[in-house]
Design an enzyme around this catalytic site. Structure first.
Site, PDB file in Angstrom:
ATOM      1  N   HIS A 131       0.800  -1.222   0.000  1.00  0.00           N
ATOM      2  CA  HIS A 131       0.000   0.000   0.000  1.00  0.00           C
ATOM      3  C   HIS A 131       0.837   1.280   0.000  1.00  0.00           C
ATOM      4  O   HIS A 131       0.572   2.193   0.787  1.00  0.00           O
ATOM      5  CB  HIS A 131      -0.937   0.016   1.221  1.00  0.00           C
ATOM      6  CG  HIS A 131      -1.893  -1.126   1.256  1.00  0.00           C
ATOM      7  ND1 HIS A 131      -2.411  -1.644   2.421  1.00  0.00           N
ATOM      8  CD2 HIS A 131      -2.438  -1.860   0.261  1.00  0.00           C
ATOM      9  CE1 HIS A 131      -3.233  -2.646   2.136  1.00  0.00           C
ATOM     10  NE2 HIS A 131      -3.256  -2.802   0.837  1.00  0.00           N
TER      11      HIS A 131
HETATM   12  C1  FAD Z   1      -0.222  -7.377  -4.751  1.00  0.00           C
HETATM   13  C2  FAD Z   1      -1.127  -6.246  -4.319  1.00  0.00           C
HETATM   14  C3  FAD Z   1      -2.203  -6.518  -3.472  1.00  0.00           C
HETATM   15  C4  FAD Z   1      -3.049  -5.479  -3.065  1.00  0.00           C
HETATM   16  N1  FAD Z   1      -4.182  -5.787  -2.371  1.00  0.00           N
HETATM   17  C5  FAD Z   1      -5.105  -4.814  -2.167  1.00  0.00           C
HETATM   18  C6  FAD Z   1      -6.397  -5.137  -1.677  1.00  0.00           C
HETATM   19  O1  FAD Z   1      -6.746  -6.300  -1.446  1.00  0.00           O
HETATM   20  N2  FAD Z   1      -7.284  -4.112  -1.478  1.00  0.00           N
HETATM   21  C7  FAD Z   1      -6.946  -2.813  -1.736  1.00  0.00           C
HETATM   22  O2  FAD Z   1      -7.759  -1.921  -1.490  1.00  0.00           O
HETATM   23  N3  FAD Z   1      -5.722  -2.483  -2.203  1.00  0.00           N
HETATM   24  C8  FAD Z   1      -4.825  -3.456  -2.474  1.00  0.00           C
HETATM   25  N4  FAD Z   1      -3.635  -3.142  -3.061  1.00  0.00           N
HETATM   26  C9  FAD Z   1      -3.319  -1.727  -3.297  1.00  0.00           C
HETATM   27  C10 FAD Z   1      -4.134  -1.093  -4.426  1.00  0.00           C
HETATM   28  O3  FAD Z   1      -4.401  -2.023  -5.453  1.00  0.00           O
HETATM   29  C11 FAD Z   1      -3.376   0.133  -4.940  1.00  0.00           C
HETATM   30  O4  FAD Z   1      -3.191   1.051  -3.887  1.00  0.00           O
HETATM   31  C12 FAD Z   1      -4.092   0.848  -6.071  1.00  0.00           C
HETATM   32  O5  FAD Z   1      -4.418  -0.037  -7.110  1.00  0.00           O
HETATM   33  C13 FAD Z   1      -3.199   1.979  -6.577  1.00  0.00           C
HETATM   34  O6  FAD Z   1      -3.805   2.613  -7.667  1.00  0.00           O
HETATM   35  P1  FAD Z   1      -2.994   3.665  -8.530  1.00  0.00           P
HETATM   36  O7  FAD Z   1      -3.944   4.156  -9.557  1.00  0.00           O
HETATM   37  O8  FAD Z   1      -2.336   4.624  -7.627  1.00  0.00           O
HETATM   38  O9  FAD Z   1      -1.798   2.830  -9.217  1.00  0.00           O
HETATM   39  P2  FAD Z   1      -1.838   1.517 -10.102  1.00  0.00           P
HETATM   40  O10 FAD Z   1      -3.161   0.847 -10.030  1.00  0.00           O
HETATM   41  O11 FAD Z   1      -0.642   0.720  -9.725  1.00  0.00           O
HETATM   42  O12 FAD Z   1      -1.707   2.060 -11.598  1.00  0.00           O
HETATM   43  C14 FAD Z   1      -0.565   2.635 -12.153  1.00  0.00           C
HETATM   44  C15 FAD Z   1      -0.566   2.294 -13.636  1.00  0.00           C
HETATM   45  O13 FAD Z   1       0.394   3.107 -14.301  1.00  0.00           O
HETATM   46  C16 FAD Z   1       1.088   2.307 -15.226  1.00  0.00           C
HETATM   47  N5  FAD Z   1       2.385   2.931 -15.482  1.00  0.00           N
HETATM   48  C17 FAD Z   1       3.448   2.998 -14.655  1.00  0.00           C
HETATM   49  N6  FAD Z   1       4.463   3.633 -15.240  1.00  0.00           N
HETATM   50  C18 FAD Z   1       4.042   3.990 -16.474  1.00  0.00           C
HETATM   51  C19 FAD Z   1       4.647   4.671 -17.549  1.00  0.00           C
HETATM   52  N7  FAD Z   1       5.917   5.110 -17.499  1.00  0.00           N
HETATM   53  N8  FAD Z   1       3.924   4.861 -18.678  1.00  0.00           N
HETATM   54  C20 FAD Z   1       2.637   4.429 -18.766  1.00  0.00           C
HETATM   55  N9  FAD Z   1       2.031   3.747 -17.777  1.00  0.00           N
HETATM   56  C21 FAD Z   1       2.722   3.551 -16.635  1.00  0.00           C
HETATM   57  C22 FAD Z   1       1.178   0.977 -14.546  1.00  0.00           C
HETATM   58  O14 FAD Z   1       1.506  -0.073 -15.436  1.00  0.00           O
HETATM   59  C23 FAD Z   1      -0.183   0.844 -13.909  1.00  0.00           C
HETATM   60  O15 FAD Z   1      -1.112   0.265 -14.793  1.00  0.00           O
HETATM   61  C24 FAD Z   1      -2.764  -4.143  -3.469  1.00  0.00           C
HETATM   62  C25 FAD Z   1      -1.684  -3.875  -4.309  1.00  0.00           C
HETATM   63  C26 FAD Z   1      -0.875  -4.909  -4.752  1.00  0.00           C
HETATM   64  C27 FAD Z   1       0.280  -4.593  -5.675  1.00  0.00           C
END
Ligand code: FAD
Length: 552
Positions: free
Chosen positions: A471
């Site tokens: 997280h």
């Molecule tokens: C293994 C795991 C288990 C988890 N379990 C839970 C759970 O059960 N419940 C819960 O609430 N949360 C959970 N989380 C946390 C939650 O999923 C994340 O906090 C949330 O998805 C973050 O969202 P975000 O939009 O910030 O980033 P992300 O969803 O990580 O999205 C970022 C995106 O940007 C893309 N990206 C990165 N760099 C580039 C680039 N240079 N160019 C283009 N695209 C790029 C990535 O590929 C990705 O698709 C978990 C996370 C993980 C990894």
């Protein structure tokens, strides 16, 4: 076409929400850039597939490692992050948790306008369709489907009963009036399928809206800044890394997550000059806070065997794995529909706290080291993590090469309070096994096992065994004008750069007390209104949420 109104970088939890909301008006041209691919694997769709996706680097997992952690015996820790449509919501554990109301009130008290619990609750509800129906806390017609725990496995009921026997509270809805206590989790699963942000927000509109272009294998290498304004994005596409440049007439929206949003800002010359100059990135706009303020939930895993009760091990051993897979793929039935993680708890490590600072996850498997330690037994694991660490880390560039993994210094357990809370969490969890409800089904304590007895033993075990529970937040944190370490303001605009916002988990100034997917989706729902210039939804007059009020 190389001109759009909005360019969204990253199709993860936040990026999928923005792609949907911003392209709803068919006159608005939206480009969604994702470094990974499409999310069409059965392992993504099948909830039980999460275990195999998170433990190794693959098409759906960036598979980062931290730098050596000073307070964890110098170990480098495994950091899975989601890649491809849905981002981390495509490999996550599917737990639906919002955090504690006071977490958001704390943001508001920091001077961040619009972020109190009453003001964010409408956005949580807007995003959600809850299986239990809409009420003061839950939504009934949003894109994100949230189901109730469905498994009848006695491990979960014994775990919750043991919590009550140990004198803790119980609760029926961690996202309702009372977070504190033991109870069932709600899950982003619909009809036995993972309900990622892409399932909820992206797939329903793909091919339906000609104004939305979604590019995959499109790795953003740089945001182009001209005269203090973000005007476009450079990305490298496909195996050949073909360079393309696209332009945004309205805004560039950075949604690459808590590890890569700061990396992309830094690659674009936005960051602390002391970080950029050593790796040869010219400073375009000095912003000291980029990549700083990293916070994460550090986790310990205690496991017991259950000789007479079947767990994930039984469903997966030998030919059963094949049967489980086929049953799921051909009939949509069987244990493949489960995330094996359906009960938990929010607890206080000290009675004087105003909200729980520990979270437990009860996993129906012996799950050590992200599932990489094979134990051929039925059993379960209780994850325990500290919810609001004081320790702060940072994310920085290793080099100016956009294909280099960023350097992650998580800096776990840097304070005595963090060490105390996690130690206390281990002791509270262990005490559950002495309660009649769990005693009836457990055999040996496998981890940490009988050799770990004293506080000093526990501390040493934590150093050897602590891992992330995935997280990370805070690396582009919100702040008020005049706050030298703020990266974005409370409208999520990058301070000092026009036409650029960060919208993802990195903007959270402090970690919320719970899992971070639903809060990130809420942030993006709220951001969509800001970007489109719409008034915020009216604050919600749901009953004040507070565990301390329950007894009254
Ligand atoms: C293994 C795991 C288990 C988890 N379990 C839970 C759970 O059960 N419940 C819960 O609430 N949360 C959970 N989380 C946390 C939650 O999923 C994340 O906090 C949330 O998805 C973050 O969202 P975000 O939009 O910030 O980033 P992300 O969803 O990580 O999205 C970022 C995106 O940007 C893309 N990206 C990165 N760099 C580039 C680039 N240079 N160019 C283009 N695209 C790029 C990535 O590929 C990705 O698709 C978990 C996370 C993980 C990894």
């Amino acid at each position: 076409m190389d001109r759009y109104d909005y360019i969204i970088i990253g199709a993860g939890s936040a990026g999928c929400v923005l792609a949907n909301r911003l392209s709803a008006d068919l006159k608005t041209r939206v480009l969604l850039l994702e470094a990974g691919g499409k999310d069409n694997s059965v392992l993504v769709r099948m909830p039980a597939g999460a275990g195999s996706l998170l433990k190794e680097k693959n098409a759906y997992n960036w598979g980062f490692w931290t730098e050596p952690e000073a307070n964890l015996d110098g170990r480098k820790l495994w950091w899975p992050r989601g890649k491809g449509w849905g981002g981390s919501s495509s490999i996550n554990g599917m737990i639906y948790i919002r955090g504690h109301a006071r977490d958001y009130d704390q943001w508001s008290q920091m001077g961040l306008r619009g972020w109190s619990y009453a003001e964010v609750l409408p956005y949580f509800k807007k995003s959600e369709t809850f299986e239990g129906g809409g009420d003061a806390y839950h939504g009934a017609d949003g894109p994100l489907h949230v189901s109730k725990a469905a498994s009848k496995n006695p491990i979960y009921s014994s775990f919750v009963a043991a919590g009550a026997q140990a004198g803790h509270k119980t609760t029926g809805d961690f996202n309702g009036f009372q977070q504190e206590g033991f109870g069932p989790y709600q899950l982003t699963i619909r009809d036995g399928q993972r309900w990622s942000a892409s399932a909820g927000y992206l797939h329903p509109i793909l091919g339906q809206r000609p104004n939305l272009v979604a590019e995959v294998e499109a790795r953003t290498s740089r945001i182009i800044i001209e005269n203090g304004r973000a005007v476009g994005v450079e990305f490298l596409q496909g195996k050949g890394r073909v360079k393309r440049t696209v332009y945004a007439d309205a805004e560039v929206l950075l949604c690459a997550g808590a590890v890569q949003s700061p990396q992309i800002l830094q690659l674009s010359g936005i960051g602390d000059p002391d970080d950029l100059e050593p790796v040869g990135v010219p400073v375009v706009h000095a912003l000291k806070g980029v990549g700083k303020n990293l916070q994460d939930h550090l986790d310990m895993t205690l496991s017991w065997e259950t000789p007479g009760v079947q767990s994930a091990y039984s469903f997966n051993k030998g030919l059963n794995r094949l049967v489980t897979g086929l049953n799921y793929m051909l009939r949509g039935q069987g244990p493949g529909r489960q995330n094996f993680l359906e009960a938990g708890a929010f607890l206080k490590s000290r009675p004087d706290l105003d909200r729980p600072d520990l979270q437990l996850h009860c996993v129906m498997a012996i799950m050590q080291n992200h599932g990489n330690t094979l134990v051929e037994k039925d059993g379960f694991t209780v994850h325990v993590c500290q919810l609001r660490p004081e320790s702060r880390g940072r994310v920085g560039l290793r080099s100016a090469d956009p294909f280099d993994d960023p350097a992650i210094h998580a800096n776990y357990l840097a304070t005595e309070e963090d060490r105390r809370a996690l130690r206390e969490g281990v002791k509270i969890t262990r005490n559950l096994a002495d309660q009649a409800a769990l005693k009836a089904i457990i055999g040996e304590e496998l981890f940490p096992g009988p050799s770990v007895k004293t506080d000093a033993d526990i501390d040493a075990w934590i150093k050897r065994g602590a891992e992330t529970i995935y997280h990370p937040v805070g690396t582009c944190r919100m702040g008020q004008a005049g706050d030298a370490m703020a990266v974005v303001d409370d409208q999520l605009k990058v301070i000092g750069v026009e036409g650029l916002r960060v919208v993802d988990a990195s903007v959270m100034p402090t970690l919320v007390g719970g899992n971070t997917n639903a809060p990130t989706i809420m942030v993006a729902e709220k951001a969509a209104d800001m970007i489109l210039g719409r008034a915020a939804m009216p604050a919600d007059d749901a009953p004040v949420f507070g565990d301390d009020l329950v007894a009254a």
